[in-house]
Design a protein around this motif. Structure first.
Motif, PDB file in Angstrom:
ATOM      1  N   UNK A   4       1.811 -10.014   0.431  1.00 57.97           N
ATOM      2  CA  UNK A   4       1.762  -8.436   0.667  1.00 57.97           C
ATOM      3  C   UNK A   4       0.786  -7.982   1.299  1.00 57.97           C
ATOM      4  N   UNK A   5       0.828  -6.544   1.323  1.00 59.39           N
ATOM      5  CA  UNK A   5       0.156  -6.227   2.683  1.00 59.39           C
ATOM      6  C   UNK A   5      -0.301  -3.888   1.855  1.00 59.39           C
ATOM      7  N   UNK A  56      -0.385  -0.838   1.320  1.00 57.57           N
ATOM      8  CA  UNK A  56      -0.612  -0.240   0.051  1.00 57.57           C
ATOM      9  C   UNK A  56      -0.691  -0.865  -0.864  1.00 57.57           C
ATOM     10  N   UNK A  57       0.107  -1.757  -0.904  1.00 56.86           N
ATOM     11  CA  UNK A  57       0.780  -2.677  -2.168  1.00 56.86           C
ATOM     12  C   UNK A  57      -0.942  -4.126  -2.586  1.00 56.86           C
ATOM     13  N   UNK A  58      -1.574  -4.147  -2.005  1.00 53.32           N
ATOM     14  CA  UNK A  58      -2.481  -5.132  -1.676  1.00 53.32           C
ATOM     15  C   UNK A  58      -3.590  -4.176  -1.336  1.00 53.32           C
ATOM     16  N   UNK A  59      -3.967  -3.962  -2.601  1.00 56.14           N
ATOM     17  CA  UNK A  59      -5.630  -3.476  -2.446  1.00 56.14           C
ATOM     18  C   UNK A  59      -6.865  -3.873  -3.136  1.00 56.14           C
ATOM     19  N   UNK A  60      -7.596  -4.646  -2.195  1.00 54.44           N
ATOM     20  CA  UNK A  60      -9.231  -5.294  -2.736  1.00 54.44           C
ATOM     21  C   UNK A  60     -10.261  -4.057  -3.101  1.00 54.44           C
ATOM     22  N   UNK A  61     -10.217  -3.315  -3.208  1.00 58.75           N
ATOM     23  CA  UNK A  61     -10.755  -2.960  -3.904  1.00 58.75           C
ATOM     24  C   UNK A  61     -11.222  -2.565  -5.262  1.00 58.75           C
ATOM     25  N   UNK A  62      -9.658  -2.469  -5.839  1.00 62.24           N
ATOM     26  CA  UNK A  62      -9.493  -2.569  -7.305  1.00 62.24           C
ATOM     27  C   UNK A  62     -10.251  -3.269  -7.509  1.00 62.24           C
ATOM     28  N   UNK A  63     -10.186  -4.108  -6.927  1.00 61.80           N
ATOM     29  CA  UNK A  63     -11.967  -4.906  -8.005  1.00 61.80           C
ATOM     30  C   UNK A  63     -13.428  -4.937  -8.160  1.00 61.80           C
ATOM     31  N   UNK A  64     -13.847  -3.872  -7.436  1.00 61.23           N
ATOM     32  CA  UNK A  64     -14.949  -2.892  -6.748  1.00 61.23           C
ATOM     33  C   UNK A  64     -15.287  -2.423  -7.426  1.00 61.23           C
TER      34      UNK A  64
END
Length: 332
Positions: free
Chosen positions: A1-2, A4-12
């Protein structure tokens, strides 16, 4: 998954969320604080190249030890600074029952029994030539005799254990030192005293301020024939493997910052507790920059120590121990 489905900033997104998913953390339990004990009375002498670090006499070292204990720091690494008149070619005051290290260990264990005492086991502070072993002249060339040095290092380790040291930490980089010291400790009845081996100790320019503190600079030559070449990584694995096979209980990498690749390599290959030494010049450079107002000292120190933990260290020997513990406790 890339995206816009994967948003690493959600955990920050918040401090609480970042804290929840943080992979590496620091604790005062991670720190071993070095302490320098000198002859004399009433001595609290700041080391000019290490602001905030002092040589302490036996009668005043409690000022430092009580602060460490209050901050939750559980271990100290003891270095001795003998009177220059005590030094000789064989470093006899390193293994003297009344040596400065032995006296310090006995007093610390009597007055601060909750502190773990790690005894640095070397000869350089105690020899008049400043090398880590017995020096012989071979055709006009001074050579450190490995096997003769081992005999004196065993005597030093046993004397430190007899004084009450909880952990023996040999820093000499002689071949076979772990096996020799393990045998000596066992024969003397100290089968349960662990060895924290300076397994991978490089011949480094980062030791300069320490040599002022411990008055241990070589009087001739250098230590490149027994400490490791900074260009070598595979050799570090051989050194560590030898120490594991000889009975080490901890492994160490020294220095820290320029050798975090070595910390990671040892972590991936060995399962013993791993120590990194955040050495004197690493400390002094941060202090100097902070005094000029060029950096945020608190942020730099905590990030540096966290990086050492992230690289794989379980324990950190650091002159920043008190400051870091204060900051982590929310103190100014």
């Amino acid at each position: 998954m890339t995206y816009p489905n994967t948003r690493h900033r959600r955990l920050r997104g918040s401090a609480a969320l970042r804290s929840m998913v943080r992979e590496t953390s620091l604790s005062a339990d991670d720190f071993i604080a070095p302490i320098f004990i000198a002859r004399g009375t009433g001595v609290k002498q700041e080391i000019s190249s290490m602001p905030g670090v002092y040589n302490w006499s036996l009668d005043r070292m409690g000022e430092e030890l009580s602060q460490l204990a209050r901050l939750g720091i559980r271990a100290v690494l003891v270095f001795g600074v003998p009177d220059p008149s005590e030094k000789d070619a064989l470093g006899a005051c390193a293994y003297d029952e009344q040596g400065i290290v032995q006296e310090a260990i006995r007093r610390i264990k009597a007055e601060y029994p909750e502190l773990l005492v790690v005894a640095d086991t070397c000869l350089c502070e105690f020899t008049d030539h400043g090398h880590c072993g017995v020096v012989h002249d071979h055709g006009g060339v001074a050579v450190v005799d490995n096997d003769e040095s081992l005999k004196l290092l065993v005597q030093t380790a046993v004397s430190q254990a007899q004084a009450g040291a909880d952990i023996i930490a040999p820093s000499n980089m002689m071949d076979g030192f772990v096996a020799a010291i393990r045998e000596g400790l066992d024969e003397a009845g100290f089968v349960n005293v662990p060895i924290m081996s300076y397994s991978v100790k490089y011949s480094s320019a980062y030791y300069g301020p320490f040599r002022e503190a411990a008055q241990s600079a070589p009087q001739f030559g250098d230590r490149k024939s027994y400490q490791m070449d900074p260009g070598n990584a595979r050799e570090a694995l051989r050194e560590a493997r030898s120490d594991v096979e000889e009975g080490a209980d901890f492994l160490m990498v020294k220095p820290g910052l320029a050798y975090l690749d070595i910390v990671r390599a040892l972590r991936e290959r060995f399962d013993l507790p791993l120590v990194v030494y955040n050495v004197s010049a690493e400390y002094s450079m941060v202090k100097a920059a902070a005094m000029q107002g060029w950096i945020d000292e608190k942020a730099i120190v905590l990030e540096t120590l966290l990086g050492m933990k992230r690289a794989g260290a379980d324990l950190i020997i650091t002159y920043h121990a008190k400051d870091a513990a204060r900051w982590m406790n929310g103190q100014a």
